[in-house]
Design a protein around this motif. Structure first.
Motif, PDB file in Angstrom:
ATOM      1  N   MET A  64     -12.935  -8.848  -0.378  1.00  0.00           N
ATOM      2  CA  MET A  64     -12.225  -8.058  -1.371  1.00  0.00           C
ATOM      3  C   MET A  64     -11.642  -6.805  -0.685  1.00  0.00           C
ATOM      4  SD  MET A  64     -10.989  -7.454  -4.242  1.00  0.00           S
ATOM      5  CE  MET A  64     -11.515  -8.864  -5.200  1.00  0.00           C
ATOM      6  N   PHE A  65     -10.508  -6.330  -1.284  1.00  0.00           N
ATOM      7  CA  PHE A  65      -9.834  -5.158  -0.717  1.00  0.00           C
ATOM      8  C   PHE A  65     -10.750  -3.938  -0.761  1.00  0.00           C
ATOM      9  CE2 PHE A  65      -6.301  -7.822  -0.755  1.00  0.00           C
ATOM     10  CZ  PHE A  65      -6.135  -8.366  -2.013  1.00  0.00           C
ATOM     11  N   LYS A  66     -10.558  -3.067   0.219  1.00  0.00           N
ATOM     12  CA  LYS A  66     -11.292  -1.793   0.199  1.00  0.00           C
ATOM     13  C   LYS A  66     -10.488  -0.710  -0.497  1.00  0.00           C
ATOM     14  CE  LYS A  66     -14.043  -2.628   4.376  1.00  0.00           C
ATOM     15  NZ  LYS A  66     -13.332  -3.958   4.518  1.00  0.00           N
ATOM     16  N   LYS A  67      -9.143  -0.856  -0.429  1.00  0.00           N
ATOM     17  CA  LYS A  67      -8.293   0.189  -1.026  1.00  0.00           C
ATOM     18  C   LYS A  67      -7.018  -0.444  -1.573  1.00  0.00           C
ATOM     19  CE  LYS A  67      -7.996   4.313   1.063  1.00  0.00           C
ATOM     20  NZ  LYS A  67      -7.468   5.409   1.948  1.00  0.00           N
ATOM     21  N   ILE A  68      -6.708  -0.117  -2.837  1.00  0.00           N
ATOM     22  CA  ILE A  68      -5.507  -0.650  -3.496  1.00  0.00           C
ATOM     23  C   ILE A  68      -4.615   0.511  -3.912  1.00  0.00           C
ATOM     24  CG2 ILE A  68      -4.653  -1.823  -5.584  1.00  0.00           C
ATOM     25  CD1 ILE A  68      -7.100  -3.627  -5.469  1.00  0.00           C
ATOM     26  N   LEU A  69      -3.322   0.384  -3.610  1.00  0.00           N
ATOM     27  CA  LEU A  69      -2.336   1.394  -4.044  1.00  0.00           C
ATOM     28  C   LEU A  69      -1.694   0.867  -5.330  1.00  0.00           C
ATOM     29  CD1 LEU A  69       0.202   3.369  -1.975  1.00  0.00           C
ATOM     30  CD2 LEU A  69       1.039   2.006  -3.881  1.00  0.00           C
ATOM     31  N   ILE A  70      -1.600   1.753  -6.340  1.00  0.00           N
ATOM     32  CA  ILE A  70      -0.990   1.376  -7.620  1.00  0.00           C
ATOM     33  C   ILE A  70       0.432   1.916  -7.639  1.00  0.00           C
ATOM     34  CG2 ILE A  70      -1.057   1.692 -10.126  1.00  0.00           C
ATOM     35  CD1 ILE A  70      -4.257   2.137  -8.249  1.00  0.00           C
ATOM     36  N   ALA A  85       3.873   5.140   1.710  1.00  0.00           N
ATOM     37  CA  ALA A  85       2.637   5.675   1.101  1.00  0.00           C
ATOM     38  C   ALA A  85       1.466   4.748   1.389  1.00  0.00           C
ATOM     39  CB  ALA A  85       2.840   5.815  -0.401  1.00  0.00           C
ATOM     40  N   ALA A  86       1.711   3.437   1.344  1.00  0.00           N
ATOM     41  CA  ALA A  86       0.631   2.476   1.639  1.00  0.00           C
ATOM     42  C   ALA A  86       0.183   2.625   3.092  1.00  0.00           C
ATOM     43  CB  ALA A  86       1.128   1.052   1.374  1.00  0.00           C
ATOM     44  N   ARG A  87       1.172   2.817   3.977  1.00  0.00           N
ATOM     45  CA  ARG A  87       0.840   3.004   5.401  1.00  0.00           C
ATOM     46  C   ARG A  87      -0.037   4.249   5.564  1.00  0.00           C
ATOM     47  NH1 ARG A  87       0.835  -1.025   6.691  1.00  0.00           N
ATOM     48  NH2 ARG A  87       2.479  -2.453   7.413  1.00  0.00           N
ATOM     49  N   ARG A  88       0.438   5.358   4.997  1.00  0.00           N
ATOM     50  CA  ARG A  88      -0.243   6.651   5.221  1.00  0.00           C
ATOM     51  C   ARG A  88      -1.653   6.664   4.637  1.00  0.00           C
ATOM     52  NH1 ARG A  88       3.908  11.037   3.254  1.00  0.00           N
ATOM     53  NH2 ARG A  88       2.013  12.273   3.121  1.00  0.00           N
ATOM     54  N   THR A  89      -1.886   5.823   3.648  1.00  0.00           N
ATOM     55  CA  THR A  89      -3.234   5.839   3.023  1.00  0.00           C
ATOM     56  C   THR A  89      -4.065   4.621   3.450  1.00  0.00           C
ATOM     57  OG1 THR A  89      -2.314   4.644   1.145  1.00  0.00           O
ATOM     58  CG2 THR A  89      -2.398   7.069   0.966  1.00  0.00           C
ATOM     59  N   GLU A 133      -4.620  -1.676   1.675  1.00  0.00           N
ATOM     60  CA  GLU A 133      -4.462  -3.079   2.108  1.00  0.00           C
ATOM     61  C   GLU A 133      -3.633  -3.882   1.115  1.00  0.00           C
ATOM     62  OE1 GLU A 133      -8.666  -2.594   1.797  1.00  0.00           O
ATOM     63  OE2 GLU A 133      -8.840  -4.310   3.146  1.00  0.00           O
ATOM     64  N   ALA A 134      -3.602  -3.395  -0.148  1.00  0.00           N
ATOM     65  CA  ALA A 134      -2.910  -4.160  -1.197  1.00  0.00           C
ATOM     66  C   ALA A 134      -2.231  -3.201  -2.159  1.00  0.00           C
ATOM     67  CB  ALA A 134      -3.904  -5.040  -1.949  1.00  0.00           C
ATOM     68  N   ILE A 135      -1.204  -3.731  -2.807  1.00  0.00           N
ATOM     69  CA  ILE A 135      -0.453  -2.928  -3.789  1.00  0.00           C
ATOM     70  C   ILE A 135      -0.420  -3.678  -5.112  1.00  0.00           C
ATOM     71  CG2 ILE A 135       1.835  -2.047  -4.427  1.00  0.00           C
ATOM     72  CD1 ILE A 135       2.329  -1.376  -1.520  1.00  0.00           C
ATOM     73  N   HIS A 136      -0.789  -2.963  -6.212  1.00  0.00           N
ATOM     74  CA  HIS A 136      -0.639  -3.553  -7.547  1.00  0.00           C
ATOM     75  C   HIS A 136       0.588  -2.893  -8.175  1.00  0.00           C
ATOM     76  CE1 HIS A 136      -1.125  -4.970 -11.542  1.00  0.00           C
ATOM     77  NE2 HIS A 136      -2.269  -5.558 -11.303  1.00  0.00           N
ATOM     78  N   PRO A 137       1.611  -3.680  -8.577  1.00  0.00           N
ATOM     79  CA  PRO A 137       2.858  -3.088  -9.073  1.00  0.00           C
ATOM     80  C   PRO A 137       2.846  -2.741 -10.562  1.00  0.00           C
ATOM     81  CG  PRO A 137       3.118  -5.437  -8.996  1.00  0.00           C
ATOM     82  CD  PRO A 137       1.716  -5.157  -8.502  1.00  0.00           C
ATOM     83  N   GLY A 138       1.786  -3.132 -11.274  1.00  0.00           N
ATOM     84  CA  GLY A 138       1.783  -2.896 -12.733  1.00  0.00           C
ATOM     85  C   GLY A 138       2.841  -3.751 -13.405  1.00  0.00           C
ATOM     86  N   TYR A 139       3.564  -3.152 -14.401  1.00  0.00           N
ATOM     87  CA  TYR A 139       4.690  -3.888 -15.031  1.00  0.00           C
ATOM     88  C   TYR A 139       5.934  -3.012 -14.937  1.00  0.00           C
ATOM     89  CZ  TYR A 139       2.956  -0.946 -18.902  1.00  0.00           C
ATOM     90  OH  TYR A 139       2.494   0.121 -19.673  1.00  0.00           O
ATOM     91  N   GLY A 140       7.101  -3.621 -15.164  1.00  0.00           N
ATOM     92  CA  GLY A 140       8.339  -2.843 -15.001  1.00  0.00           C
ATOM     93  C   GLY A 140       8.531  -2.512 -13.521  1.00  0.00           C
ATOM     94  N   PHE A 141       9.320  -1.448 -13.256  1.00  0.00           N
ATOM     95  CA  PHE A 141       9.587  -1.004 -11.869  1.00  0.00           C
ATOM     96  C   PHE A 141       9.749  -2.194 -10.910  1.00  0.00           C
ATOM     97  CE2 PHE A 141       9.709   3.172 -13.107  1.00  0.00           C
ATOM     98  CZ  PHE A 141       8.533   3.639 -13.682  1.00  0.00           C
TER      99      PHE A 141
END
Ligand code: MV4
Length: 501
Positions: free
Chosen positions: A1-7, A69-73, A76-84
């Motif tokens: 499982m991921f250790k860190k997720i960017l929203i 931002a994902a690089r700097r933090t 490992e994974a990005i959740h895009p939510g909805y829209g955007f």
């Protein structure tokens, strides 16, 4: 499982995803624009990083800023939510290249589901009934009009690269076709950089019913029942519920199998929703795919007892679906009211501003997915959805009465919201009986203005009675006594005219 997720999102859905991270011991990174510096997700996340100025295309829609931002933090994974960027194939492709996990379908699947004509053809090939309409992009206006004549008016023009209502135009009469087509093309061009338009027979009355599906990396797919989403205004959903009042367990099984077939045909991965339209004869037609977590996902979670966001994480991390075997059945009923910073008394016009005070309802069977707090300033730059209230009940009437109770407790001072609209719906007999379709909101607002006019004509009748009484006391015969109905009618019309201006 991921250790860190960017929203890569904001507001209530960012808070929702952060909560799932926290419960699973995953560190969360919130990105924010200058306008969201003091927003709730920034307060709740483990880390927060500014990605740019308020305009969406310089912040939440900026692929470079989010990858940076994902690089700097070290996310490992990005959740895009909805829209955007949640259904943006180029974004998913970029993350594949950057070796950052996109919590969603593959970029290829996004290209399929994002092209509405390709999706329609795929469904037809899979033997799924599709709303009658065109399957090829037709640039020539005369040819498109010929198709419309073949299908028969009313028709609805839709953007091939669009979805969820953007660039859609309902055309009831042939004489309006050319103008509406021009408008639809330009709206689609500016919203998606692609003016390709297709058309469908406009089904009315109809109900908008969508099916939630989860597909894991081994291709195992499960449906999680349906959501009723017919209560919309200008293609904006206002109230959703699960189960649908018109779907029984046999129909649920059938729809679930159709939705799974659709996802497999599209090579889908993760949480997806297949949208259907149910016509007045109870027939279901495929309308479109939603390749993202939806705003209304909580009503499914409440009746199915699962956390869809956590399942998105697990599937993206390569875990297999392990849901109870066999058909899944909803327990009770759940209703969601979307609380927008809009004024239903003024044609739902957006009214951002500072929330001076806030009292949020609580109690059994209630959930709030909120993006606000007392003192929060609702920014003008983004969608005005501020919070979602979800009520669960052992049956639909208990969910309605619980929602009505909660809406009555809710106090948001400082901005106008859609709370009064939702209270009105919970009290509406047609809604309570489940007797509604896609025309419900227009009908309700129409009935409301009739009542308002009714009040006015009642006031006029009272005024008329007072005048008659006054004339009688002066010894003057009233029209009834003098039989001079014409004179009274002229007087009545004059009074009505005066009361209006
Ligand atoms: C339709 C439709 C009837 N016929 N398409 C598409 C986007 C979504 N927001 C609403 N959509 C609809 N597409 C065809 N061919 C009915 C709807 C619809 C709707 C339309 C007008 C007013 C309210 C509506 C509520 C739900 C669905």
């Amino acid at each position: 499982m991921f250790k860190k997720i960017l929203i890569a999102n904001r507001g209530e859905i960012a808070v929702r995803i952060i909560r799932a991270c926290r419960e699973m011991g995953i560190r969360s990174v919130a990105v924010f624009s200058e306008a969201d510096r003091v927003s709730l997700p920034v307060r709740l996340a483990d880390e927060a990083i500014c990605i740019g100025p308020p305009p969406p295309d310089q912040s939440y829609l900026s692929v470079d800023a989010i990858v940076e931002a994902a690089r700097r933090t070290n996310s490992e994974a990005i959740h895009p939510g909805y829209g955007f960027l949640s259904e943006n194939a180029a974004f998913a492709r970029r993350l594949e290249q950057e070796k950052i996990t996109f919590i969603g379908p593959s970029s290829r699947a996004l290209r399929v589901t994002g092209d509405k004509l390709r999706a329609r053809k795929l469904m037809r090939k899979a033997g799924i009934a599709v709303i009658p309409g065109t399957d090829e992009p037709i640039r020539d206006e005369k040819k498109l009009l010929a198709e419309a004549r073949k299908i028969g008016f009313p028709v609805i023009l839709k953007a091939t690269a669009g979805g969820g209502g953007k660039g859609m135009r309902l055309v009831r009469r042939e004489k309006d076709f050319a103008g509406s087509l021009r408008l639809a093309r330009s709206e689609s061009e500016s919203a998606f950089g692609d003016g390709s338009i297709y058309l469908e027979a406009f089904l009315e009355p109809a109900r908008h019913i969508e099916v939630q599906v989860l597909v894991d990396r081994t291709g195992q797919a499960r449906h999680l029942g349906e959501r009723e989403c017919s209560i919309q205004r200008r293609h904006q959903k206002l109230i959703e519920e699960s189960p649908s009042p018109v779907v029984d367990s046999a129909k649920r099984k059938e729809l679930g199998a159709l939705a799974i077939k659709a996802c497999k045909a599209a090579g889908y991965l993760g949480a997806g929703t297949v949208e259907f339209l149910r016509d007045s004869k109870g027939r279901f037609f495929f309308m479109e795919f939603n390749a993202r977590l939806q705003v209304e996902h909580p009503v499914t979670e409440m009746v199915m007892g699962i956390d869809l966001v956590k399942w998105q994480f697990r599937i993206a991390a390569g875990e297999k679906l392990s849901l109870p075997a066999g058909e899944i059945h909803p327990r009770g009923a759940a209703i969601e009211c979307r609380i927008y910073a809009e004024d239903p008394g003024r044609d739902f016009s957006p009214c951002p501003g500072k929330i001076r005070s806030l009292h949020q309802p609580m109690g059994p069977g209630l959930r709030e997915d909120s993006g606000i707090y007392a003192g929060y300033e609702v920014p003008i730059h983004y969608d005005p959805l501020v919070t979602k209230l979800i009520a669960w009940g052992e049956d639909r009437l208990e969910a309605i009465s619980r929602m009505h109770r909660a809406l009555g407790e809710y106090r948001i001072l400082g901005i106008e919201t859609t709370l009064p609209f939702h209270r009105e719906v919970m009290e509406d007999e047609l809604f309570r009986q489940g007797k509604f379709d896609t025309g419900y909101v227009a009908d309700l607002l129409g009935r409301r203005s009739m009542r308002a006019n009714g009040a006015r004509s009642e006031e006029i009748a009272i005024a008329g009675a007072a005048i008659r009484d006054y004339e009688r006391r002066l010894g003057r015969p009233t029209w009834r006594e003098s039989g001079d109905r014409k004179a009274w009618k002229i007087a009545y019309r004059r009074r009505q005219h005066q009361s209006r201006h």
